[in-house]
Design an enzyme around this catalytic site. Structure first.
Site, mmCIF file in Angstrom:
data_model
loop_
_atom_site.group_PDB
_atom_site.id
_atom_site.type_symbol
_atom_site.label_atom_id
_atom_site.label_comp_id
_atom_site.label_asym_id
_atom_site.label_seq_id
_atom_site.Cartn_x
_atom_site.Cartn_y
_atom_site.Cartn_z
ATOM 1 N N ASP A 245 -9.297 0.624 -61.872
ATOM 2 C CA ASP A 245 -9.682 0.826 -60.483
ATOM 3 C C ASP A 245 -10.814 1.854 -60.515
ATOM 4 O OD1 ASP A 245 -9.990 0.876 -57.785
ATOM 5 O OD2 ASP A 245 -7.890 1.230 -57.302
HETATM 6 C C1 BGC Z 1 -10.001 0.480 -54.550
HETATM 7 C C2 BGC Z 1 -10.092 -0.913 -55.118
HETATM 8 C C3 BGC Z 1 -11.482 -1.430 -54.962
HETATM 9 C C4 BGC Z 1 -12.422 -0.473 -55.677
HETATM 10 C C5 BGC Z 1 -13.876 -0.880 -55.581
HETATM 11 C C6 BGC Z 1 -11.043 1.407 -55.117
HETATM 12 O O1 BGC Z 1 -11.071 2.621 -54.450
HETATM 13 O O2 BGC Z 1 -8.723 1.010 -54.797
HETATM 14 O O3 BGC Z 1 -9.200 -1.770 -54.474
HETATM 15 O O4 BGC Z 1 -11.599 -2.719 -55.478
HETATM 16 O O5 BGC Z 1 -12.320 0.823 -55.074
HETATM 17 O O6 BGC Z 1 -14.341 -0.736 -54.296
#
Ligand code: BGC
Length: 872
Positions: A245
């Protein structure tokens, strides 16, 4: 189909072979570099070897391709794309085909925009209705979540776009999501928190899986070998790429060893250099090392691994680089859309999806469907500015928004509008903001309250005047944007007080009120007995307005069913006492008792049960037969039964199939969903449904044999429209080998006979289930401060106060760019561990500077100042 599968396997083998060849030609730093982004969304190009950069973008209910400024919090602009209902809505369709079509449409948009991987779907378990991100997740039932996610992945990937199943795993809250340690016993983990992932991985075969920020039983998910290698790859057979993530990497070397292939966003070389350094010390193969170019050497100084942990074998790095190369090769060659990307068609699909996902919760005296010849009042600002998606990284720039008011007008309805409340009153309700507002002083607040009260009274008077004497009142209510978001959790399940007052007042002036609810998660509805009908739209995507009007006016027949229980009040939730946990840990003491698995066993009344959803027609169920009375665990069981549409309109019905087993030794829920099917029936039509049910899903996870197990005995099969009403029943006798079962009757009796009132599980009972001593859930924050602490943790120190003030300022600035995002921004800045702040932009704050700050915090002033003054 078989031929396609075979050719896919051959292609896969070819990609794998080619990837191996390419990695064999890479230098160490090329390999390390390939395993992290070049920026927020792209992987690095390796021109020398013909590997292009590929792009990964959010997800999960439409494409959010950013342009210009890049951030992962939903703030910067993005290209217009179709916003589909969010997962909590789509799940209510119980429709695999629909989920697949939505996935395919998103995939086509990705192909058009040259996006290789879309970041979704998300299948985290809805543990509490408070999780700020519940709107992005499907259900409280892991089988439903897993099946719908698998179908969506198949749809996305049918276009050659990769899906990224997220957030692996046990990321069920936003509070301290970047650091909290989720404490979960093995059985609960398998049955509740991993089950949806398991189904989605096995059936959907996503190109990538995204690991979550949090820790699981003490280990960050981004370096959790048990999750990413032992379970995901070895047990479930996942052969794709694991991506972090955004900002979830804690220790990059441990991550690679544990099976984390890609770090996102890019680390500007910071962690890549650490990887190279980890191998330099121990690397076995001179051949590879000799490929390290001269100009890399200086950057390795000072980064030599000091502990065993920080040594990395070349094999581990090669494996990650090969997987990433394979993903790139796959993305280069598999793009396909028959007939391109027709956004208008996707918009129509978004309307259809919202129609099939909306749930008719209540309809006394058949007030609905209304008709366009009635004199109507349309009340509530959401009628003109509907809430249709959530805030945060999933925020889409829709191609157009269908508002309920416009759809009513197009239908020719004779209606009077009154706003009922102002959306400006509730722009932000994030927990951090509330803290800020408290500081603003009681005087100012009380003046604001008096002013707001009189404003509210005027709105309500107006609304009542509009409602009086009308045949029907359509009142739009729900959670304003600032109430729920990625980044923070709700602290209650309330609607804004002014909306509750409005509904009470309007229903006192007109008996025919229909409330249309918008919002991503369950709400408490204190006025439920006073209105005749309630239609729940959840966050229905850009087509929501047209969809609800089609349902309200009877152009379409509602068919959605709740994918989660709506409790009467927050205190009834099984996780109430344990969510969101303390500063370090969140204990999942309620174990497998999530959603209806708890409410039914505890015999706790609910507002609306799992699977509840009305229609404009009645269905009857009959003639259940099984092809046998006895079977072995894991064999297929064929069921046939009939469903009849008793009404005079064509309609869809979702049939739920539950299994019940009484096991004396092991605690079990009363019943569990095992299968579901959506059918379409013409007026008066009867359909015979045949289902092959895999009895392997009848098992529970037996920790003694480390496998699923259904002991011999009688299993009841219940079939019907909701968890509360199953008119068809049958019994089968299961024959299984006699294996040991975990018996906790003496040591953890509460799990067998759930507490009658509050769901409180004594420590020693949870410990018996957990099988080890519980980690200390320390709420105190004191020296020594480390890279694992956050700005929030140090807010009582002088440095912490300055950092907090700065974080608030940044959040306010960000919120100026994007309404309703202030709460999320503040939470994100303040709850980000320091290691993550460093990794996110080493140019702003280097590791050495951060160490200097920590030295100051820990009282080593001279050393700290020295580091700050000599940043390099
Ligand atoms: C989120 C993800 C997301 C990623 C990219 C993170 O903060 O938890 O779900 O895909 O950012 O935006």
């Amino acid at each position: 189909m078989e031929a396609i599968m075979k050719s896919m396997i051959t292609d896969k083998n070819l990609y794998r072979q080619k990837a191996k060849e390419l990695v064999a030609q890479m230098t160490l730093s090329e390999k390390a570099g390939l395993c992290s982004g070049s920026d927020c969304w792209n992987l690095k190009e390796l021109e020398r070897l013909g590997l292009p950069s590929i792009t990964m973008m959010d997800g999960p209910h439409g494409l959010r391709k950013q342009i210009g400024v890049t951030d992962n919090l939903g703030i910067g602009d993005s290209v217009p794309s179709v916003c589909f209902p969010t997962a909590s809505a789509l799940a209510c369709s119980f429709d695999r085909e629909l989920a697949c079509s939505v996935g395919r449409a998103m995939g086509e948009e990705c192909v058009q925009e040259e996006v290789a991987v879309i970041l979704g779907p998300g299948v985290n378990q809805k543990r509490s209705p408070l999780c700020g991100r519940n709107f992005e997740y499907f259900s409280e039932d892991p089988i439903l979540s897993g099946e719908l996610a698998a179908s969506m992945i198949q749809g996305i990937q049918s276009t050659g776009t990769g899906a990224s199943l997220k957030h692996f795993a046990v990321n069920n809250q936003e509070k301290r999501r970047m650091s909290v340690n989720a404490v979960v016993d093995e059985r609960t983990l398998r049955e509740t928190y991993l089950r949806a992932f398991e189904i989605a991985v096995k059936k959907g075969k996503p190109y990538t899986v995204m690991c979550s920020y949090n820790r699981l039983n003490g280990t960050y998910c981004s370096e959790n070998k048990y999750l990413m290698t032992d379970i995901l790859r070895e047990e479930w057979g996942f052969d794709g790429v694991v991506v972090s993530d955004w900002g979830a990497v804690h220790d990059r070397v441990l991550g690679i060893k544990a099976g984390l292939d890609i770090e996102m966003p890019g680390n500007q070389g910071f962690n890549d250099r650490k990887l190279v350094a980890a191998i330099v010390k121990t690397g076995p193969s001179k051949g590879h090392l000799s490929q390290t170019t001269e100009n890399q050497k200086p950057s390795l100084e000072g980064l030599s691994p000091t502990t065993e942990n920080q040594k990395l074998s070349l094999e581990d790095l090669n494996r990650a680089a090969e997987r990433v190369s394979e993903l790139i090769l796959r993305s280069m060659s598999e793009k396909k859309t028959d007939g391109g990307c027709d956004l208008e068609k996707h918009h129509q699909l978004a309307i259809r999806a919202a129609e099939q996902s909306s749930v008719l919760l209540k309809n006394d005296e058949n007030l609905l469907p209304g008709n366009k010849n009635q004199k109507a009042a349309v009340i509530g600002a959401f009628a003109k500015t509907p809430r249709y998606q959530g805030a945060g990284s999933s925020k889409i720039n829709p191609i157009k928004i269908e508002t309920p008011w416009d759809a009513f007008m197009e239908s020719g309805l004779n209606a009077e509008y009154s706003p009922g409340y102002s959306l400006l009153w509730n722009k932000s309700k994030g927990s951090f903001l509330k803290q800020t507002q408290i500081k603003e002083g009681a005087n100012k607040r009380s003046k604001e309250n008096t002013f707001r009260q009189s404003e509210q009274d005027a709105f309500i008077q107006n609304a009542c005047a509009a409602a009086a004497g009308k045949d029907i009142v359509y009142l739009f209510a729900g959670l304003p944007e600032g109430y729920e978001s990625e980044g923070f959790d709700r602290t209650d399940m309330h609607l804004p007080e002014e909306q509750n007052r409005l509904i009470e007042a309007v229903s006192a002036c007109n008996p025919n009120v229909v409330v249309i609810l918008m919002g991503g998660a369950p709400m408490e509805l204190p006025w439920i007995g006073k209105v005749k009908s309630v239609l729940l739209a959840y966050l229905g995507g850009e087509g929501v307005g047209k969809a609800v009007v089609n349902l309200l006016l009877g152009i379409e027949v509602p068919c959605g069913k709740l994918a989660e229980t709506w409790p009467l009040k927050l205190e009834d939730c099984p996780s109430y006492h344990y969510f969101p946990g303390g500063r370090l840990t969140v204990e999942h003491r309620e174990s497998i008792y999530v959603g209806y698995r708890y409410y039914e066993k505890a015999e706790r009344p609910v507002l609306f049960p799992f699977g509840h959803g009305l229609s404009y027609v009645d269905f009857t169920y009959s003639n259940l037969e099984t092809d046998r009375k006895t079977c072995r665990f894991g064999e297929m069981l064929n069921l046939t039964f009939s469903v009849t549409n008793q009404g005079n309109r064509a309609a869809r019905e979702t049939v739920l199939i539950f299994a019940v087993h009484e096991n004396e030794v092991v605690f079990l829920p009363k019943k569990e969903l095992k299968e579901f099917v959506k059918i379409h029936l013409n007026p008066g039509e009867t359909k015979q449904i045949s289902i092959a049910l895999d009895t392997a899903v009848f098992g529970y996870y037996n920790t003694l044999i480390k496998d699923w197990y259904a002991p011999s005995g009688t299993y009841q099969i219940l079939i019907g429209p909701s968890s509360k009403g199953c008119p068809l029943t049958a019994e089968i006798h299961m024959r299984s080998p006699n294996l040991p079962q975990p018996d906790l009757r003496q040591r953890a009796p509460s799990y067998y006979r759930l507490p009658k009132n509050e769901m409180i599980i004594p420590t020693q009972e949870f410990e018996a289930l957990y099988g080890r001593t519980l980690p200390i859930g320390d709420n105190r924050v004191s020296r020594p401060y480390t890279m694992e602490h956050t700005i929030e943790d140090i807010r009582h120190t002088a440095i912490g106060k300055i950092m907090n003030w700065y974080a608030d300022r940044l959040a306010r600035e960000a919120a100026r760019a994007e309404e309703g995002q202030e709460g999320m921004m503040a939470a994100t800045f303040k709850e980000m561990p320091f290691f993550s702040i460093v990794a996110s932009d080493e140019k702003i704050i280097s590791e050495r500077m951060m160490e200097g700050i920590l030295d100051l915090l820990n009282g080593h002033n001279i050393r700290g100042l020295w580091k700050l003054l000599n940043k390099e």
